[in-house]
Every structure is written in structure tokens, then in C-alpha cells.
Enzyme design. Structure first.
Site, PDB file in Angstrom:
ATOM      1  N   ASP A 103     -12.174  -2.671   5.207  1.00  0.00           N
ATOM      2  CA  ASP A 103     -10.821  -2.972   5.520  1.00  0.00           C
ATOM      3  C   ASP A 103     -10.489  -3.290   7.042  1.00  0.00           C
ATOM      4  O   ASP A 103     -10.893  -2.859   8.020  1.00  0.00           O
ATOM      5  CB  ASP A 103      -9.821  -1.343   5.233  1.00  0.00           C
ATOM      6  CG  ASP A 103      -9.302  -1.626   4.184  1.00  0.00           C
ATOM      7  OD1 ASP A 103      -7.954  -1.888   4.169  1.00  0.00           O
ATOM      8  OD2 ASP A 103      -8.951  -1.119   2.833  1.00  0.00           O
ATOM      9  N   ASP A 204      -4.374  -5.143   5.539  1.00  0.00           N
ATOM     10  CA  ASP A 204      -3.505  -4.058   5.353  1.00  0.00           C
ATOM     11  C   ASP A 204      -2.362  -4.352   5.683  1.00  0.00           C
ATOM     12  O   ASP A 204      -2.386  -4.984   6.652  1.00  0.00           O
ATOM     13  CB  ASP A 204      -4.050  -2.722   5.695  1.00  0.00           C
ATOM     14  CG  ASP A 204      -3.621  -1.105   5.440  1.00  0.00           C
ATOM     15  OD1 ASP A 204      -3.640  -0.416   4.381  1.00  0.00           O
ATOM     16  OD2 ASP A 204      -2.282  -0.866   6.218  1.00  0.00           O
ATOM     17  N   GLU A 261      -3.030  -7.502   1.490  1.00  0.00           N
ATOM     18  CA  GLU A 261      -1.964  -6.781   1.240  1.00  0.00           C
ATOM     19  C   GLU A 261      -1.004  -7.627   2.244  1.00  0.00           C
ATOM     20  O   GLU A 261      -0.929  -7.412   2.974  1.00  0.00           O
ATOM     21  CB  GLU A 261      -2.836  -5.769   1.203  1.00  0.00           C
ATOM     22  CG  GLU A 261      -1.867  -5.012   0.720  1.00  0.00           C
ATOM     23  CD  GLU A 261      -1.565  -3.299   1.341  1.00  0.00           C
ATOM     24  OE1 GLU A 261      -1.175  -2.061   0.458  1.00  0.00           O
ATOM     25  OE2 GLU A 261      -1.552  -2.796   2.271  1.00  0.00           O
ATOM     26  N   HIS A 334      -6.451   2.063  -4.354  1.00  0.00           N
ATOM     27  CA  HIS A 334      -6.004   3.968  -4.569  1.00  0.00           C
ATOM     28  C   HIS A 334      -4.646   4.654  -3.578  1.00  0.00           C
ATOM     29  O   HIS A 334      -4.217   5.225  -3.374  1.00  0.00           O
ATOM     30  CB  HIS A 334      -6.890   4.257  -2.661  1.00  0.00           C
ATOM     31  CG  HIS A 334      -5.857   2.988  -2.088  1.00  0.00           C
ATOM     32  ND1 HIS A 334      -6.363   1.736  -1.523  1.00  0.00           N
ATOM     33  CD2 HIS A 334      -5.607   3.171  -0.374  1.00  0.00           C
ATOM     34  CE1 HIS A 334      -5.642   1.010  -0.902  1.00  0.00           C
ATOM     35  NE2 HIS A 334      -5.059   1.923  -0.183  1.00  0.00           N
ATOM     36  N   ASP A 335      -4.108   3.604  -4.105  1.00  0.00           N
ATOM     37  CA  ASP A 335      -2.240   3.411  -3.437  1.00  0.00           C
ATOM     38  C   ASP A 335      -1.450   3.669  -5.045  1.00  0.00           C
ATOM     39  O   ASP A 335      -0.289   4.021  -5.497  1.00  0.00           O
ATOM     40  CB  ASP A 335      -1.726   2.715  -2.608  1.00  0.00           C
ATOM     41  CG  ASP A 335      -2.396   2.633  -1.408  1.00  0.00           C
ATOM     42  OD1 ASP A 335      -2.814   3.711  -1.108  1.00  0.00           O
ATOM     43  OD2 ASP A 335      -2.265   1.008  -1.019  1.00  0.00           O
TER      44      ASP A 335
HETATM   45  C1  NOJ Z   1      -1.501   0.064   2.709  1.00  0.00           C
HETATM   46  C2  NOJ Z   1      -2.815   0.887   2.127  1.00  0.00           C
HETATM   47  O1  NOJ Z   1      -2.913   0.257   1.101  1.00  0.00           O
HETATM   48  C3  NOJ Z   1      -2.082   1.879   1.660  1.00  0.00           C
HETATM   49  O2  NOJ Z   1      -3.182   3.139   1.824  1.00  0.00           O
HETATM   50  C4  NOJ Z   1      -1.920   2.145   3.437  1.00  0.00           C
HETATM   51  O3  NOJ Z   1      -1.263   4.190   3.176  1.00  0.00           O
HETATM   52  C5  NOJ Z   1      -0.875   2.019   4.523  1.00  0.00           C
HETATM   53  N1  NOJ Z   1      -1.179   0.725   3.707  1.00  0.00           N
HETATM   54  C6  NOJ Z   1      -0.460   2.036   5.431  1.00  0.00           C
HETATM   55  O4  NOJ Z   1      -1.691   1.806   6.354  1.00  0.00           O
END
Ligand code: NOJ
Length: 563
Positions: A103, A204, A261, A334-335
Site C-alpha cells: 500500500d 491510497d 484507489e 477492508h473498507d
Molecule cells: C482509503 C483506505 O482504504 C482506508 O482504509 C483509509 O482509512 C483511507 N483511505 C485513509 O487512508
């Protein structure tokens, strides 16, 4: 470093498995997953058949956001192990033909990063401009933006009487990409990891790094407390300049996988970011299909999924990137909540619906991502009390809504459906205590369904979701049409069936998915002729009946191949 030619594009044929290290496997009993734990499970991943592992952040961090708040880009988080462990992991993975991507979190750092510690010291500190600082406006924040993790996007610093920007938590100050010195530090750091032998980066919120310098107020949407700064930082004015510079200085010198992302990126943006001629990145994560079950203001605002909208959206991504850019395919990370609970049936038809979702996604064009536990059909969790939750986004939201008088019951309901901890409960390895994840006390409680849903049981059952994923992965390797073919949606307006074909000159794959519990009869002549002439290559019920008409049972999926 010798430049490696990137014309084979191995990442177009790859399947990526995402590991959230904290919740994957704990080798030393401290309740937190670690790098040695990952090494011990590499053979499991090899058995599944994936090619690439994406590690969520493993850098030194105070863990306000579980590693997405980096304190030191050059150190490994103590709980996860040492740099030596990482070297072992890289070797062990490479020996097995598995690649590792890391990441890259460079929209922000932790407020404990030495750059920020320096930056706070004074207006003339050499690191001041590494971050976004502004004087207040009438004794308040410099603008009306809200943070993605609730509250304002600004935090006041007494020492210098200014505010710093944090799009996420106040322990995640945003970096100032306008500053070339900062950009060069980032590029140097990226080279450090690539020279170590990692195989790429997942970037990210990378399309947030360029902000409109005047930082204007955002529109306050109905029901919102703060202004929406999105138009001033999502796909901002210099984003393509920065990505091209990063590509020129770093990425182009390695044969790697890069995935950005990108919340708020349209298909047109995605083409700009991923078209090879533009020399930016390989592929992006779109968010559009993940937003279809939310109301207009925020993700916590629950709305049922409309299948016709989902089909329309995924079709747009399939057709508009075909032949120009490249896309990633995902239901989970994970989100996001677990797909089988979110859009499927995690009770009676858990196995069928998990297999159906996998099929629907894995037959599309793009690089598929599997999130840990998805391959065994892990489900959402409903903890009784807010005390059992760990996620900063969830906890901040709870506090804010609570202070506004929203009933606890209603807040918990949205957490059950959308909270990020749904994805973060420990990987369910076995029916042993704490699901075999740790011999200690897990940092977050295990999902109570681990006795029924675990990897050990899945490996013993040839009909399991695990082997269904393995089969889909093997098919992608075998049939080129899955990687290269075009996409044609069938039964566009059908509210329960998602069906499509993938076509190349000599091959065709027809994918039928029932997104509902109802039995649905398909009596379309063309489909019936495919069924009689084609070969059935994927199914999720033991016995398949297909003759003069076809009835799709609850969450049934069938895939036919025609040559
Ligand atoms: C996206 C990430 O996937 C998430 O888990 C994170 O909290 C935010 N960006 C901030 O880094």
C-alpha cells in the site's frame, strides 16, 4: 536500474489477494496478525491460485487508522515484525511464484511522522510546506469542508495559530503535493521499496493529492453539517501532472502493478489514468458500484440495491474501458462490508450466493481482487455494543450522530450494514478458539460464525466456496476470452437476473446469475441454443438441469463456453 519492458502486462492476467495484516494470522500470540503469520499461510494462497498479494499498510504507525496513518515510511510496524521478516516474506512469496504489492499512502501521513512534527514547529520550518496549512477565517476553520471521518477537515494548532487540513482523521494531516521537495521525498521512498523487490503499489486515495490551491468552500448538501470539498480535491487540477511525473521518475523504471484507489473517478477519468499512452498507472479502483446502496448524503444512509442500476453501472465500466484503459474488479476490501451479507443471503443461501457473486465478477474484464475471507464466504458481524468496535470512521460517526440525538439503535443498524469492521474481524482459519487466528486475545473480536465458516472446513469440502474461487481463477488462466473479450449485457431491464456474454473472434462465454431467491425461467431462444451447443463450465448447484428451457434457482449461476 535497467528499464524492464512492460509489454507483457502480466497484471492483466493476474488475480490479486488482499491481506489486511492485522487480521490475517497471528504467529506470536499478541492478538495481532503479523508478517510471519503471512509467511505461514502462503501455501494456502498458492493452493487458491492467486498471483499477487496486496498488503494493506505494514509501515510504522500509531494505528489511529490501522496503518493508513504512517509515522515512518522506512520502518515496519513493530506488531507486524521486522524488516528481516519482510525480506523473508518477499523471498518466500517469490519462491512460490507469488508477487507482493504494498500500500502506498501518500495523500497524508500520521501526525506523528517526523515531517509533521517539524512542520508544526513554526511558519519558517523547512517542513512547513510539506503539509497544507492555512490561517483561520473569523476565528474559525479556513473553509467549511467536512472530514471523511466526521467533523471538520481542519484542526487548529495553537503553536502557530493556523489550521492544518486533514481529509481523514485529525491524526492524518494531508501532504502538500504542490511542494516539489515533498514529491521527491515520496519518489525516493517508492524506489527504496521497489529496489527491495516489491512488485507494485496499491495507491491510497491517490486521486485526492492535488487540491485547488484556493481551497474554496464546498456546497452544503441537504442533511449535511459540513461543505463537500470533493470538487476541489477529487481528480484535482494537477493530478495527471503528478502521476506522470511519478511514472517518469519511478514507475516506468520497473515492471510492476500499479492500482490507484480513486473514489469519484468516472469512466472517462479512469481511461485518462490507465490508458498506456498516458503513462500514469495500470488500473484503478472505481467506487461507483459500491455507492449504489447509499442515499445521497453519506454511506451510512441505507438504501436497497437496485440490480438494474448495478448492471447498468458495471456494464458502463466494462464497455467504456474496453480496448482503452484497464479496470479492477472487486466486491470486497477492508473498507467494505462482506458482499454475501450486503447483496446476497448470508443465511440459507450463503454458499450459493457467495459463489454466484464470485462468478458474476470473475467472468468480467479486468483484474480481479479477492479480499481475505471472501474465498470462504465470510459474513458481516453484529456486535452488541459500540465498545466492541475499533474502526476510527465508525467510532467518530457514532459520536457525532449520538451528540445530534440520533437513537443508538438507528446508528447501530447502519454500522451493521456498512461499518468497516465487518471486513476486519479476524480471518477464520478453523473452529479452534478465536477461529485459529491467534493464541492470545484478538485485537478485535472474532465473528461468532467461525465454527461454521472457516478455511479448514472449506479445504476439506470439494464443493466449498474456496474451490469455486479456485476454479474461476483457473478458468481465467485457461480462457483468453475472459481477459480480452468484449462485454454484452443481456436482459438489460430484468430486475433479478444479471446475464452477459464475453466475446472474442472465436470464443464466447455466457454468464447467467440469479441475484434473487426466486426461481426464474429463461426461455430466450438464443440462450437456449448456447445451452445446448455450449459447454457448461461453471455452476453452483450440484445438479444442473438444462434442456428445452432453463430455470435458475435461488442465487444460481451458470456459465457456458462456446467455441
Ligand atoms: C482509503 C483506505 O482504504 C482506508 O482504509 C483509509 O482509512 C483511507 N483511505 C485513509 O487512508
Amino acid at each position: 536500474m535497467e528499464k524492464v519492458k512492460n509489454d507483457q502486462q502480466w497484471w492483466k492476467k493476474s488475480i490479486v489477494y488482499q491481506i489486511y495484516p492485522r487480521s490475517f494470522y497471528d504467529s506470536n500470540g499478541d492478538g495481532i496478525g503479523d508478517l510471519q503469520g503471512i509467511i505461514q499461510k502462503l501455501d494456502y494462497l498458492k493452493e487458491l491460485g492467486v498471483d499477487v498479494i496486496w498488503l494493506s499498510p505494514i509501515y510504522d504507525s500509531p494505528n489511529d487508522d490501522n496503518g493508513y496513518d504512517i509515522r515512518d515510511y522506512y520502518q515496519i510496524m513493530k506488531e507486524f515484525g521486522t524488516m528481516e521478516d519482510l525480506d523473508h516474506l518477499l523471498d518466500a512469496a517469490h519462491q512460490r511464484g507469488l508477487k507482493i504489492i504494498m500500500d502506498l499512502v501518500v495523500n497524508h501521513t500520521s501526525d506523528e511522522h517526523s515531517w509533521f512534527v517539524e512542520s508544526k514547529k513554526g511558519l519558517d520550518n523547512p517542513y512547513r510546506d510539506y503539509y497544507v496549512w492555512k490561517p483561520g477565517r473569523n476565528g474559525k476553520e479556513p473553509n467549511n469542508w467536512g472530514s471523511i471521518f466526521s467533523g471538520p477537515a481542519w484542526n487548529y494548532d495553537e503553536n502557530t495559530n493556523e489550521y492544518y487540513l486533514h481529509l481523514f482523521s485529525k491524526k492524518q494531516p494531508d501532504l502538500n503535493w504542490e511542494n516539489p521537495a515533498l514529491r521527491n521525498e515520496i519518489y525516493t521512498m517508492m524506489k527504496f521499496w521497489l529496489d527491495k523487490g516489491i512488485d507494485g503499489f496499491r495507491m491510497d486515495v491517490i486521486n485526492f493529492i492535488s487540491k485547488v490551491p484556493s481551497l474554496p468552500d464546498g456546497e452544503v448538501k441537504e442533511g449535511a453539517i459540513y461543505g463537500d470539498g470533493g470538487p476541489y480535491f477529487v481528480n484535482g487540477p494537477k493530478i495527471h501532472k503528478y502521476l506522470r511525473e511519478m511514472n517518469e521518475k519511478v514507475l516506468s523504471q520497473y515492471d510492476i502493478l500499479t492500482v490507484g484507489e480513486m473514489p469519484g473517478a468516472s469512466t472517462a477519468d479512469a481511461v485518462m489514468y490507465t490508458k498506456p499512452q498516458n503513462k500514469e498507472i495500470n488500473m484503478i479502483f472505481t467506487f461507483e458500484h459500491m455507492g449504489l446502496d447509499s442515499g445521497p448524503t453519506e454511506k451510512w444512509d441505507l438504501k436497497p440495491l437496485n440490480l438494474v442500476h448495478l448492471k447498468k453501472n458495471l456494464t458502463k465500466w466494462q464497455t467504456e474501458l474496453h480496448g482503452t484503459g484497464w479496470n479492477s474488479l472487486y466486491w470486497n476490501n477492508h473498507d467494505q462490508p462482506r458482499v454475501v451479507s450486503r447483496f446476497g443471503d448470508d443465511q440459507e443461501y450463503r454458499v450459493e450466493s457467495a459463489k454466484m457473486f464470485a462468478t458474476c465478477l470473475h467472468m468480467m474484464q479486468g483484474t480481479p481482487y479477492i479480499y481475505q475471507g471472501e474465498e470462504i464466504g465470510m459474513t458481516n458481524v453484529e456486535f452488541e455494543s459500540i465498545e466492541q468496535y475499533q474502526d476510527v470512521e465508525t467510532l467518530n460517526m457514532f459520536r457525532e450522530k449520538h451528540s445530534l440525538g440520533v437513537p443508538t439503535e438507528d446508528i447501530m443498524k447502519s454500522i451493521y450494514v456498512k461499518g468497516r469492521d465487518n471486513a476486519r474481524t479476524p480471518m477464520q482459519w478453523s473452529e479452534q478458539v478465536h477461529s485459529g487466528f491467534t493464541k492470545g486475545t484478538p485485537w478485535i473480536e472474532v465473528n461468532p460464525r467461525y465454527k461454521e465458516i472457516n478455511a479448514e472446513a472449506a479445504l476439506e469440502d470439494k464443493e466449498s466456496i474456496f474451490y469455486h474461487y479456485k476454479h474461476l481463477i483457473a478458468l481465467r488462466k485457461k480462457l483468453d476470452v475472459i481477459t480480452t473479450g468484449d462485454f454484452n449485457l443481456l436482459f438489460e431491464d430484468h430486475p433479478k437476473i444479471f446475464a452477459y456474454e464475453r466475446r472474442s473472434e472465436n470464443e464466447k462465454v455466457v454468464v447467467l446469475c440469479n441475484f434473487s431467491r426466486d426461481e426464474i425461467v429463461i426461455d430466450n431462444n438464443e440462450i437456449l441454443s448456447v445451452i445446448t451447443t455450449g459447454k457448461l463450465i461453471v455452476h453452483n448447484y450440484k445438479e444442473v438441469k438444462a434442456e428445452s428451457s432453463i430455470t435458475l434457482r435461488a442465487f444460481e449461476t451458470l456459465v457456458y463456453y462456446v467455441k
